[in-house]
Design a protein around this motif. Structure first.
Motif, short mmCIF file in Angstrom:
data_model
loop_
_atom_site.label_atom_id
_atom_site.label_comp_id
_atom_site.label_asym_id
_atom_site.label_seq_id
_atom_site.Cartn_x
_atom_site.Cartn_y
_atom_site.Cartn_z
N MET A 192 46.92 42.16 33.94
CA MET A 192 47.05 41.10 35.58
C MET A 192 46.56 40.06 35.42
O MET A 192 47.41 39.04 35.92
N LYS A 193 46.20 39.79 34.53
CA LYS A 193 45.07 38.23 34.31
C LYS A 193 46.59 37.17 33.91
O LYS A 193 46.73 35.71 34.15
N ARG A 194 47.40 37.59 33.32
CA ARG A 194 48.79 37.48 32.11
C ARG A 194 50.30 36.53 33.79
O ARG A 194 50.30 35.48 33.66
N VAL A 195 50.08 37.86 33.70
CA VAL A 195 50.39 37.85 35.23
C VAL A 195 50.69 37.06 36.98
O VAL A 195 51.31 36.32 37.34
N LEU A 196 49.13 37.41 37.01
CA LEU A 196 49.05 36.33 38.21
C LEU A 196 49.16 34.85 37.54
O LEU A 196 48.71 34.44 36.35
N SER A 197 49.24 34.68 38.86
CA SER A 197 49.05 32.42 39.08
C SER A 197 48.58 31.82 39.25
O SER A 197 48.20 31.05 39.69
N VAL A 198 47.20 32.89 39.65
CA VAL A 198 46.28 32.26 40.56
C VAL A 198 45.00 32.57 39.61
O VAL A 198 44.33 33.49 39.15
N SER A 199 43.47 31.99 39.99
CA SER A 199 42.02 31.96 39.66
C SER A 199 41.27 33.33 39.69
O SER A 199 40.40 33.74 39.44
N HIS A 200 41.69 33.29 40.99
CA HIS A 200 41.40 34.24 42.36
C HIS A 200 42.08 35.22 42.65
O HIS A 200 43.15 35.07 43.08
N VAL A 201 41.62 36.72 43.11
CA VAL A 201 42.18 37.30 44.05
C VAL A 201 41.80 38.12 45.10
O VAL A 201 42.61 37.96 45.66
N ALA A 202 40.34 37.56 45.30
CA ALA A 202 39.98 38.03 47.43
C ALA A 202 40.18 36.50 48.01
O ALA A 202 40.20 35.34 47.82
N LEU A 203 40.99 36.73 48.60
CA LEU A 203 41.15 35.76 49.54
C LEU A 203 40.36 34.62 50.11
O LEU A 203 39.96 33.90 50.42
N PRO A 204 38.63 35.08 50.23
CA PRO A 204 38.49 33.79 50.49
C PRO A 204 37.93 32.81 49.16
O PRO A 204 37.39 32.15 49.68
N ASN A 205 37.67 33.50 48.45
CA ASN A 205 38.14 32.22 46.79
C ASN A 205 39.35 31.57 46.80
O ASN A 205 38.86 30.57 46.60
N LEU A 206 39.84 32.65 47.21
CA LEU A 206 41.52 31.69 46.99
C LEU A 206 41.33 30.15 48.52
O LEU A 206 41.90 28.79 47.62
N ILE A 207 41.10 31.37 49.25
CA ILE A 207 40.67 30.01 50.31
C ILE A 207 39.92 28.24 49.77
O ILE A 207 40.33 27.91 50.40
N ALA A 208 38.83 28.91 49.29
CA ALA A 208 38.08 28.29 49.62
C ALA A 208 38.50 27.12 48.20
O ALA A 208 37.41 26.19 47.82
N GLY A 209 38.47 27.43 46.89
CA GLY A 209 39.43 27.04 46.24
C GLY A 209 38.11 27.36 44.60
O GLY A 209 37.88 26.80 43.99
N LYS A 210 37.32 28.26 44.88
CA LYS A 210 36.04 28.35 44.19
C LYS A 210 35.62 30.22 44.09
O LYS A 210 35.87 30.78 45.53
N GLU A 211 35.25 30.50 43.52
CA GLU A 211 34.81 31.89 43.36
C GLU A 211 33.31 32.05 44.40
O GLU A 211 32.07 31.53 43.62
N ILE A 212 33.49 32.31 45.22
CA ILE A 212 32.46 32.51 45.61
C ILE A 212 32.35 34.36 46.51
O ILE A 212 30.18 34.33 47.11
#
Length: 379
Positions: free
Chosen positions: A295-315
């Motif tokens: 999964m980590k190799r396939v995904l092009s993003v560093s996070h999965v949860a939408l709030p983390n993606l929107i904030a740009g960091k793991e919250i």
């Protein structure tokens, strides 16, 4: 004009229902045909051709086991689009299904719009080719998505996130705690919400973990917020134990009275964040570390949860695959249950940052107005 919409899951049904309302406001003579759910049916005043609960299959193995149903639904959708010859086909996420219907509509000369972009920025980037070929316009609800499309030679539009206004409206109508407890026959104890997903596979993988994690906090009571179309018996079969399964009109009705939540990755994580409820994201899948590595190799993003993606960091802590165990989930949940902990305060501050980034735009209204005006000009 005639608008044909397709949504394949609960969150899409909600967002599409507001889009239908906005389309009818922008075009009082609008005719609506759709594949979707009960909320779309209420907005449209008619039943779906196919209900999304007949379409919600997740992952390769589940799709393979139900291939005859998937194929039948796809054929029905394509035939319905050809027969209806709508002025526009409007797709809501659900790309594996919707992009196939888009190709059929495009071949028939029907303009195709995408409301709520598929998450091709996270995986399956090659789908941008289908979008370039078949989709007239993409309306994004995540602020970072237009830049992804720009880098891939496609112009997409951010219209705001519909969940902001939807959740705020629901929170404004939340019942007092005493009335809430009486309605669902709950004792006045601190509550933790369990949201294990809207598909059978998600329930099977995540609900037992959530239940076992909750048992480490006997002073808290759990409530399972049921997904539409999932019977109570299925929750019991997949490890609900003695946790009550409740069916609110909307999730914020319950979340507003909860201390924290355990949520399967998806739109529910954003809804929980907009309610201001600290959460742990759970996604068990098959639990094998090799699956996590893939999964980590396939995904092009560093996070999965939408709030983390929107904030740009793991919250929000993300307990994924082999890290989604009762002990690890409980360890992430523990500091979120207590006032003043760095983890709880950081998550709430992250939610505030996320809200500022999302803004307050009328996503459905902007999308409907653009589609109606464009069709008037081009027709």
């Amino acid at each position: 004009m005639h608008y044909f919409l397709i949504a394949g899951e609960a969150s899409g049904d909600l967002h599409a229902s507001h889009l239908i309302t906005a389309l009818r406001a922008a075009d009082p003579e609008a005719v609506i045909t759709f594949l979707g759910g009960d909320k779309m049916a209420s907005a449209a005043g008619t039943a779906p051709i196919v209900h999304y609960r007949e379409m919600a299959y997740m992952g390769f193995s589940e799709v393979l086991r139900n291939l005859d149903k998937v194929t039948s639904n796809l054929r029905r959708a394509k035939d319905a689009v050809r027969m209806a010859k709508p002025d526009a086909l409007i797709l809501v996420d659900y790309p594996s299904f919707n992009l196939k219907v888009a190709a059929t509509a495009h071949a028939e000369g029907i303009p195709v719009y995408y409301y709520i972009s598929p998450k091709i920025w996270a995986w399956k980037k090659w789908r941008i080719r289908d979008i370039r070929r078949h989709i007239r316009r993409v309306f994004c609800i995540l602020p970072f998505e237009p830049e992804f499309y720009r880098r891939n030679d496609y112009q997409a539009t951010y219209v705001g996130n519909p969940s902001v206004a939807e959740v705020d409206a629901m929170l404004a109508d939340v019942a007092p705690r005493e009335d809430f407890l009486k309605k669902y026959r709950l004792r006045d104890r601190p509550l933790v919400a369990l949201m294990p997903g809207s598909r059978k596979g998600e329930l099977r993988n995540n609900l037992p973990v959530m239940n076992l994690a909750l048992q480490q906090f006997p002073q808290y009571h759990g409530v399972i917020i049921a997904a539409p179309g999932i019977p109570d018996e299925m929750y019991k079969a997949f490890g609900a134990g003695n946790i009550p399964v409740i069916r609110p009109d909307n999730a914020p009705e319950v979340l507003a009275h909860c201390r924290a939540a355990m949520v399967t990755s998806g739109t529910a994580t954003l809804e929980t964040a907009l309610c201001g409820v600290p959460q742990v994201v759970c996604y068990r899948a098959n639990g094998a570390k090799i699956s996590y590595d893939i999964m980590k190799r396939v995904l092009s993003v560093s996070h999965v949860a939408l709030p983390n993606l929107i904030a740009g960091k793991e919250i929000i802590p993300e307990q994924l695959v082999h890290l989604c165990t009762p002990d690890l989930v409980a360890a992430a949940l523990a500091p979120l249950l207590r006032d003043g902990t760095p983890e709880r305060e950081a998550q709430l501050a992250g939610y505030a940052r996320m809200r500022r980034i999302l803004g307050t735009g009328d996503a459905a209204g902007k999308t409907a107005a653009t589609i109606v005006e464009e069709l008037k000009i081009k027709n």
